[in-house]
Design a protein around this motif. Structure first.
Motif, PDB file in Angstrom:
ATOM      1  N   PHE A  79       0.829  -1.202   0.000  1.00  0.00           N
ATOM      2  CA  PHE A  79       0.000   0.000   0.000  1.00  0.00           C
ATOM      3  C   PHE A  79       0.870   1.262   0.000  1.00  0.00           C
ATOM      4  CE2 PHE A  79      -2.265   3.392   2.225  1.00  0.00           C
ATOM      5  CZ  PHE A  79      -3.354   3.538   1.390  1.00  0.00           C
ATOM      6  N   VAL A  80       1.885   1.295   0.843  1.00  0.00           N
ATOM      7  CA  VAL A  80       2.759   2.469   0.924  1.00  0.00           C
ATOM      8  C   VAL A  80       3.515   2.663  -0.394  1.00  0.00           C
ATOM      9  CG1 VAL A  80       4.809   3.426   2.056  1.00  0.00           C
ATOM     10  CG2 VAL A  80       2.968   2.449   3.426  1.00  0.00           C
ATOM     11  N   LEU A  81       4.099   1.576  -0.930  1.00  0.00           N
ATOM     12  CA  LEU A  81       4.842   1.684  -2.188  1.00  0.00           C
ATOM     13  C   LEU A  81       3.954   2.121  -3.344  1.00  0.00           C
ATOM     14  CD1 LEU A  81       7.321  -1.331  -2.252  1.00  0.00           C
ATOM     15  CD2 LEU A  81       7.873   1.086  -2.250  1.00  0.00           C
ATOM     16  N   LEU A  82       2.797   1.504  -3.473  1.00  0.00           N
ATOM     17  CA  LEU A  82       1.901   1.846  -4.588  1.00  0.00           C
ATOM     18  C   LEU A  82       1.344   3.257  -4.471  1.00  0.00           C
ATOM     19  CD1 LEU A  82       0.038  -1.469  -5.286  1.00  0.00           C
ATOM     20  CD2 LEU A  82       1.476  -0.188  -6.830  1.00  0.00           C
ATOM     21  N   THR A  83       1.030   3.674  -3.261  1.00  0.00           N
ATOM     22  CA  THR A  83       0.541   5.037  -3.071  1.00  0.00           C
ATOM     23  C   THR A  83       1.623   6.041  -3.456  1.00  0.00           C
ATOM     24  OG1 THR A  83      -0.950   4.317  -1.307  1.00  0.00           O
ATOM     25  CG2 THR A  83      -0.432   6.662  -1.409  1.00  0.00           C
ATOM     26  N   THR A  84       2.853   5.794  -3.019  1.00  0.00           N
ATOM     27  CA  THR A  84       3.968   6.677  -3.370  1.00  0.00           C
ATOM     28  C   THR A  84       4.197   6.683  -4.871  1.00  0.00           C
ATOM     29  OG1 THR A  84       4.971   6.182  -1.231  1.00  0.00           O
ATOM     30  CG2 THR A  84       6.399   7.172  -2.900  1.00  0.00           C
ATOM     31  N   TRP A  85       4.137   5.504  -5.490  1.00  0.00           N
ATOM     32  CA  TRP A  85       4.330   5.380  -6.934  1.00  0.00           C
ATOM     33  C   TRP A  85       3.262   6.153  -7.704  1.00  0.00           C
ATOM     34  CZ3 TRP A  85       1.580   1.944 -10.511  1.00  0.00           C
ATOM     35  CH2 TRP A  85       2.219   1.793 -11.749  1.00  0.00           C
ATOM     36  N   MET A  86       2.007   5.982  -7.286  1.00  0.00           N
ATOM     37  CA  MET A  86       0.911   6.671  -7.969  1.00  0.00           C
ATOM     38  C   MET A  86       1.028   8.185  -7.806  1.00  0.00           C
ATOM     39  SD  MET A  86      -2.195   4.150  -6.943  1.00  0.00           S
ATOM     40  CE  MET A  86      -3.328   3.962  -8.288  1.00  0.00           C
ATOM     41  N   LEU A  87       1.379   8.646  -6.626  1.00  0.00           N
ATOM     42  CA  LEU A  87       1.561  10.082  -6.416  1.00  0.00           C
ATOM     43  C   LEU A  87       2.706  10.615  -7.276  1.00  0.00           C
ATOM     44  CD1 LEU A  87       0.988  10.325  -2.564  1.00  0.00           C
ATOM     45  CD2 LEU A  87      -0.481  11.263  -4.370  1.00  0.00           C
ATOM     46  N   ALA A  88       3.790   9.849  -7.349  1.00  0.00           N
ATOM     47  CA  ALA A  88       4.924  10.268  -8.181  1.00  0.00           C
ATOM     48  C   ALA A  88       4.515  10.335  -9.649  1.00  0.00           C
ATOM     49  CB  ALA A  88       6.101   9.311  -7.995  1.00  0.00           C
ATOM     50  N   LEU A  89       3.801   9.332 -10.122  1.00  0.00           N
ATOM     51  CA  LEU A  89       3.351   9.340 -11.517  1.00  0.00           C
ATOM     52  C   LEU A  89       2.370  10.472 -11.782  1.00  0.00           C
ATOM     53  CD1 LEU A  89       2.852   5.547 -12.275  1.00  0.00           C
ATOM     54  CD2 LEU A  89       4.576   7.063 -13.244  1.00  0.00           C
ATOM     55  N   ASP A  90       1.533  10.766 -10.813  1.00  0.00           N
ATOM     56  CA  ASP A  90       0.521  11.802 -11.006  1.00  0.00           C
ATOM     57  C   ASP A  90       1.133  13.203 -10.974  1.00  0.00           C
ATOM     58  OD1 ASP A  90      -2.107  12.504 -11.535  1.00  0.00           O
ATOM     59  OD2 ASP A  90      -2.611  12.715  -9.425  1.00  0.00           O
ATOM     60  N   TYR A  91       2.046  13.443 -10.043  1.00  0.00           N
ATOM     61  CA  TYR A  91       2.541  14.806  -9.845  1.00  0.00           C
ATOM     62  C   TYR A  91       3.921  15.085 -10.440  1.00  0.00           C
ATOM     63  CZ  TYR A  91      -1.450  15.359  -6.831  1.00  0.00           C
ATOM     64  OH  TYR A  91      -2.738  15.431  -6.355  1.00  0.00           O
ATOM     65  N   LEU A  92       4.685  14.058 -10.763  1.00  0.00           N
ATOM     66  CA  LEU A  92       6.039  14.284 -11.279  1.00  0.00           C
ATOM     67  C   LEU A  92       6.162  14.025 -12.778  1.00  0.00           C
ATOM     68  CD1 LEU A  92       8.147  12.695  -8.394  1.00  0.00           C
ATOM     69  CD2 LEU A  92       7.467  15.092  -8.686  1.00  0.00           C
ATOM     70  N   THR A  93       5.086  13.658 -13.429  1.00  0.00           N
ATOM     71  CA  THR A  93       5.123  13.401 -14.867  1.00  0.00           C
ATOM     72  C   THR A  93       4.152  14.330 -15.592  1.00  0.00           C
ATOM     73  OG1 THR A  93       3.418  11.691 -14.801  1.00  0.00           O
ATOM     74  CG2 THR A  93       5.697  10.968 -14.535  1.00  0.00           C
TER      75      THR A  93
END
Length: 125
Positions: free
Chosen positions: A105-119
């Motif tokens: 959950f922590v990894l996927l949430t971080t990944w999704m936030l990174a994809l959403d806000y850093l791309t």
């Protein structure tokens, strides 16, 4: 999380997979929400199936980009998800499932936030 799949699909919009991503991500989140019902096992399987489709499309799009750091992070996320599903469906090492779910959950949430806000859309052209 539903909003993430919609927003990310817009970033890869010219892709023929954008619509599939949007709907498979939406269905995965609906089924994940229904995991707390008496149909837990069925909803878990359906959520995993549709999430796998969505994550495969995201990974494919990401690996065609030049975002090296996110590619490595994607491999970590996919790996922990595979281990998580292996433990859940085979019941081997079941005593570790709770911790695996929290790490996932922590990894996927971080990944999704990174994809959403850093791309941005131009990263996936």
């Amino acid at each position: 999380f539903m909003l993430f799949f919609y927003r990310f699909a817009l970033k890869i919009e010219p892709s023929k997979y954008a619509k599939v991503l949007r709907y498979s991500g939406l269905l995965a989140m609906i089924f994940a929400f229904l995991v707390s019902t008496p149909w837990h096992d069925t909803m878990t399987t359906l959520a995993c199936l549709f999430a796998f489709v969505a994550l495969t499309i995201i990974s494919y799009s990401l690996f065609q980009s030049k975002l090296a750091g996110l590619k490595v992070f994607t491999l970590w996320c996919m790996g922990i998800l595979l281990v998580n599903n292996f433990v859940y469906y085979t019941t081997y090492y079941l005593e570790y499932l709770a911790i695996l779910q929290k790490v996932s959950f922590v990894l996927l949430t971080t990944w999704m936030l990174a994809l959403d806000y850093l791309t941005k859309s131009s990263d996936f052209v």
